[in-house]
Enzyme design. Structure first.
Site, PDB file in Angstrom:
ATOM      1  N   CYS A  73       0.838  -1.409   0.451  1.00 30.51           N
ATOM      2  CA  CYS A  73       0.256   0.771   0.341  1.00 30.51           C
ATOM      3  C   CYS A  73       0.953   1.591  -0.001  1.00 30.51           C
ATOM      4  O   CYS A  73       0.840   1.619  -0.610  1.00 30.51           O
ATOM      5  CB  CYS A  73      -0.605  -0.169   1.395  1.00 30.51           C
ATOM      6  SG  CYS A  73      -0.353  -0.397   2.585  1.00 30.51           S
ATOM      7  N   HIS A 136      -0.341   7.528   5.164  1.00 30.75           N
ATOM      8  CA  HIS A 136       0.446   6.255   4.503  1.00 30.75           C
ATOM      9  C   HIS A 136       1.760   7.008   4.407  1.00 30.75           C
ATOM     10  O   HIS A 136       2.659   6.360   3.619  1.00 30.75           O
ATOM     11  CB  HIS A 136      -0.425   5.121   4.444  1.00 30.75           C
ATOM     12  CG  HIS A 136       0.163   3.600   4.921  1.00 30.75           C
ATOM     13  ND1 HIS A 136       0.375   2.488   4.536  1.00 30.75           N
ATOM     14  CD2 HIS A 136       1.295   3.530   6.459  1.00 30.75           C
ATOM     15  CE1 HIS A 136       0.193   1.688   5.513  1.00 30.75           C
ATOM     16  NE2 HIS A 136       1.300   2.509   6.442  1.00 30.75           N
ATOM     17  N   ASP A 282      -5.259  -0.017  -4.013  1.00 30.47           N
ATOM     18  CA  ASP A 282      -3.878   0.308  -4.628  1.00 30.47           C
ATOM     19  C   ASP A 282      -2.402  -1.220  -3.933  1.00 30.47           C
ATOM     20  O   ASP A 282      -1.392  -0.154  -4.872  1.00 30.47           O
ATOM     21  CB  ASP A 282      -3.667   0.790  -3.017  1.00 30.47           C
ATOM     22  CG  ASP A 282      -3.760   0.258  -1.591  1.00 30.47           C
ATOM     23  OD1 ASP A 282      -4.363  -1.127  -1.465  1.00 30.47           O
ATOM     24  OD2 ASP A 282      -3.366   0.576  -0.581  1.00 30.47           O
ATOM     25  N   ASN A 283      -3.246  -2.089  -4.024  1.00 27.31           N
ATOM     26  CA  ASN A 283      -3.049  -3.029  -4.117  1.00 27.31           C
ATOM     27  C   ASN A 283      -3.645  -4.843  -4.769  1.00 27.31           C
ATOM     28  O   ASN A 283      -4.995  -4.033  -4.151  1.00 27.31           O
ATOM     29  CB  ASN A 283      -1.499  -3.305  -3.193  1.00 27.31           C
ATOM     30  CG  ASN A 283      -1.860  -3.666  -1.559  1.00 27.31           C
ATOM     31  OD1 ASN A 283      -1.559  -3.085  -1.203  1.00 27.31           O
ATOM     32  ND2 ASN A 283      -3.011  -4.570  -1.425  1.00 27.31           N
TER      33      ASN A 283
END
EC number: 3.1.6.4
Lengths: 516, 516
Positions: A73, A136, A282-283
């Protein structure tokens, strides 16, 4: 003239498009942290519980071949906001070869000041930007999103793991703009047993308020970065227990419902035809958390943490009524980094010219259905693991995790096992890459024969692209090498007012350990 | 009063629906031999090359939870036309335990006269019926489709394997009605090297001609049973090389295109709102032929020949403009056998009352969106391998194929391996079945814990249904036990006119050998 840095790479860009009407708004809900390709009805999820996202696809354009920039992420999000691969923007580690690296609160690094983020650049065109949800990209003061172009923030700097004891580790703070307003498991409860948490509703409200406030004032950029589908998965009471898919499905339904409400508000405010909305992840789904807390990567191999398709191919929907024709499918190879360049183009801006930008301007694909030739690079930490060009994907290295991890039950490919491909040693194929045809074999099960003409031709095309890429590559300073328990969220700004400051331990920087 | 045999079983039927308007036509293109769940764009196939089927879904109802009656083609087709499980209608073997059994041309058996087939019953309501494509319910004279209710036939009695040498084995004949008009690889060429064959175009023309002829005369039933997606996979020249998915994709595109043309003709003839069309497949994609000649089962486990979801969950679309509302998804557990009962209901007929019928009348699901509780039984030959009820599936036996087969490279689950589930021994779980929740875990990767309350509750519900099923079961005479090279297609009716009669060898009946 535009995108000169891109044209240094091997692919040709079409003539730059006219920017969208002045003052276009766009929200880019890069939501659904680690939601997988197979989690949306429109991508074949059998329970079909995403009616709002499915409608968004029907009203817009669906990308079946869209990729995150990393199987993890933080690096992927750093790439979204910089338009640059993590190897360039620093979101990787050199502590060991081909290691994924996380961004826990003991990480010292974060997004470097030298990186130019999308909201910073959009300011030049008068945009007001907000991030709702997980940032993050570093939680230390210099990495604060409001220091990197965002005007507003409601959310947290790290994952909602916990609860912690506030002694060995502090609970993760939730910020409103510059200051914390509480912590997860304290002011912002998450019931790990029942899975109940109100967070998606709060994030929805934050988004709606922002949209309503900005609609008649400035053009805006909203980055709606929710995390309900990341373990520990949560949903609010009205959604809990409503899915056929268990708790993960409850969370996905709540995200789907929220996106429906956001699109509705855009219509109600009569700005739908002036707002570009993009949904992606994001993944890939974290299969290690499946089935209760992990999603689905559909027919693709493995999941999060790997550079197989399941780790990086993402659901992706573009919506812009009156501009993007309804019901389209684009086979353009797309990347989360393209949102950077495309957003700039929408605002009439060009990407920075003093650095390599990996994101492509997708407007020709979105508005004219054009297909642009371009590679997709699959990195794991410092290592280029694989490259896709057209329909062919070459793996230079294969690895899921170590035998030791695997024997402990850590499985990134549950139920899947492709001999010589889903390896538990980091296997070097650089001399003779494994090549798959993703059209005939999206599940990466049948490597092409090394002797075939197809293999030779694909290898030669890919090798040339990779050489150009590697020759021009200037790696950024790795940000995910050093950990220090003293830098954790002990005393975030605003903690005094709340009486929630904690005392950090002694500062002992050490090399972070990443096991895969 | 209707469906009395069904109401003997454990599930309750809703009040019988009024039949459709007198004289409803219906074609049931049970086409796409072994096309998999994941082969349609609307089911998430990444290349999205089935625009006509996707549109059919958008205009009608999609079933994500629809099943064949067997993981093999002949038994599944026998079930479609009789509304009865293969264990009842005889399409199974007792030569060995839990064996799939094929219907090659040396098979002695076929559809018994005692079975009542859909077209036989539809005659009572004035329907004219045609089968286009593969019959596969026996090729000896007594099994001829025109002896079992069909009024017309264009196609073959067996798979298009070959070419044979017409000495050890004859090439498979192609019939028009009562007589052969040629043989595959002779009058009906299939180029195994290029994959070129004109057959789907011929089958399309046969279908269109029949529809146009019948449109203003009698109500009709058309069973369009094409086989281009069965290895050896073929397509006609305009489609060859056009798919991103290789030859299999070319074949799928041609089938998709043909269905588009059929629906268009129904519109042109102004009978679309009076014609019920259903698309499904006879078993899951044959992963053993992948990637060049086998399709995709999307997120599901394994493929053809297995009783995992990949072997029996099928794409299924219902289309009936003006009656079935557009854009619906039904989570009704459906079966290919339901087409029998549903078709009878559409014609205002009831199923035979002197025998058990497994097919359900789907009209309440189709027209009112109702959900009916019902089990799905997964048989392999004489053995009930698994049962699904609601979201829970219990495996009583697991088997893919033998270690010996597997070591020879015969793999029904390429790239997939679920420990203790995709077994290479026939594993007996009857005392403690493996139970999966198909909503949370459609890929059958995570068996429920035996100790969980959910397991206990699911097991108790399923056990009771299975007991009722097994107590009432009267197995039919097994038809797939005896093989004899003398019964092959040496001298089909009509061969004299063509000078294509061959001399059969000595009659030596023997037990057929089925290795899995």
């Amino acid at each position: 003239k535009k995108n000169t840095k891109i044209s240094r790479a091997w692919w040709r860009l079409p003539k730059p498009e006219a920017p969208a009407a002045e003052g276009a708004h766009f929200s880019s809900p890069c939501s659904s942290l680690q939601m997988g390709w197979g989690d949306l009805g429109v991508y074949g999820e059998p329970s079909r519980e995403t009616p709002n996202l499915d409608r968004m696809a029907a009203e817009g354009m669906l990308f079946p071949n869209f990729y995150s920039a990393n199987p993890l992420c933080s690096p992927s999000r750093a790439a979204l906001l910089t338009g640059r691969l993590p190897i360039r923007n620093g979101f990787y580690t050199t502590n060991a070869h081909a290691r994924n690296a996380y961004t826990p609160q003991e990480i010292v690094g974060g997004i470097p000041d030298s990186e130019q983020l999308l909201p910073e650049l959009l300011k030049k065109a008068g945009y007001v930007s907000k991030i709702v949800g997980k940032w993050h990209l570093g939680h230390r003061p210099q990495f604060h999103p409001l220091k990197h172009g965002f005007d507003e923030w409601f959310g947290s700097p790290n994952c909602h793991f916990g609860p912690y004891d506030n002694k060995a580790r502090p609970n993760i703070p939730v910020y409103r703009d510059w200051e914390m307003v509480g912590r997860y498991y304290e002011e912002f409860p998450i019931n790990l047993k029942t899975g109940e948490a109100n967070l998606t509703q709060i994030y929805l409200q934050e988004a709606l308020d922002f949209i309503k406030r900005q609609a008649r004032r400035h053009p805006f950029f909203l980055y709606w970065a929710v995390d309900a589908t990341h373990a520990p998965v949560y949903a609010s009471k009205p959604f809990l227990g409503t899915s056929q898919r268990g708790r993960y499905g409850d969370a996905a339904r709540e995200i789907d419902d929220s996106i429906g409400k956001m699109l509705e508000v855009l219509h109600d405010l009569h700005i739908a035809d002036n707002t570009f909305v993009f949904f992606t992840s994001d993944n890939g789904a974290a299969l290690i958390s499946a089935p209760e807390q992990g999603g689905s990567n559909g027919p693709f191999l493995c999941g999060k943490q790997t550079t197989f398709e399941g780790g990086m191919r993402e659901p992706a929907l573009a919506w812009w009524p009156g501009h993007i024709a309804a019901g389209q499918v684009s086979h353009q190879l797309g990347s989360i980094m393209d949102l950077f360049t495309t957003s700039l183009a929408l605002a009439g801006l060009t990407p920075p010219r003093d650095r390599a930008i990996d994101g492509l301007n997708l407007l020709p694909a979105l508005l004219q259905g054009r297909l642009m030739d371009r590679p997709v690079f699959y990195y794991r930490g410092d290592t280029l693991m694989a490259t896709t060009l057209g329909q062919h994907k070459a793996h230079f290295w294969t690895w899921t995790n170590s035998w030791e991890n695997f024997r402990q039950g850590i499985d990134f490919c549950p139920g899947q096992n492709v001999s010589g491909v889903t390896t538990h040693n980091l296997e070097d194929h650089t001399k003779l890459p494994l090549i798959f045809h993703l059209g005939r074999d999206p599940g990466e099960r049948f490597p092409l024969s090394f002797a075939s003409a197809e293999y030779q031709e694909a290898l030669s095309r890919i090798t040339s692209v990779v050489q150009q890429h590697q020759e021009a590559l200037v790696p950024g300073q790795p940000q995910l090498n050093v950990c220090n328990w003293a830098v954790m969220n002990w005393a975030p700004p605003g903690c005094e007012k709340l009486g929630k400051c904690l005392t950090p331990p002694e500062s002992i920087p050490k090399k972070c350990l990443w096991s895969h």
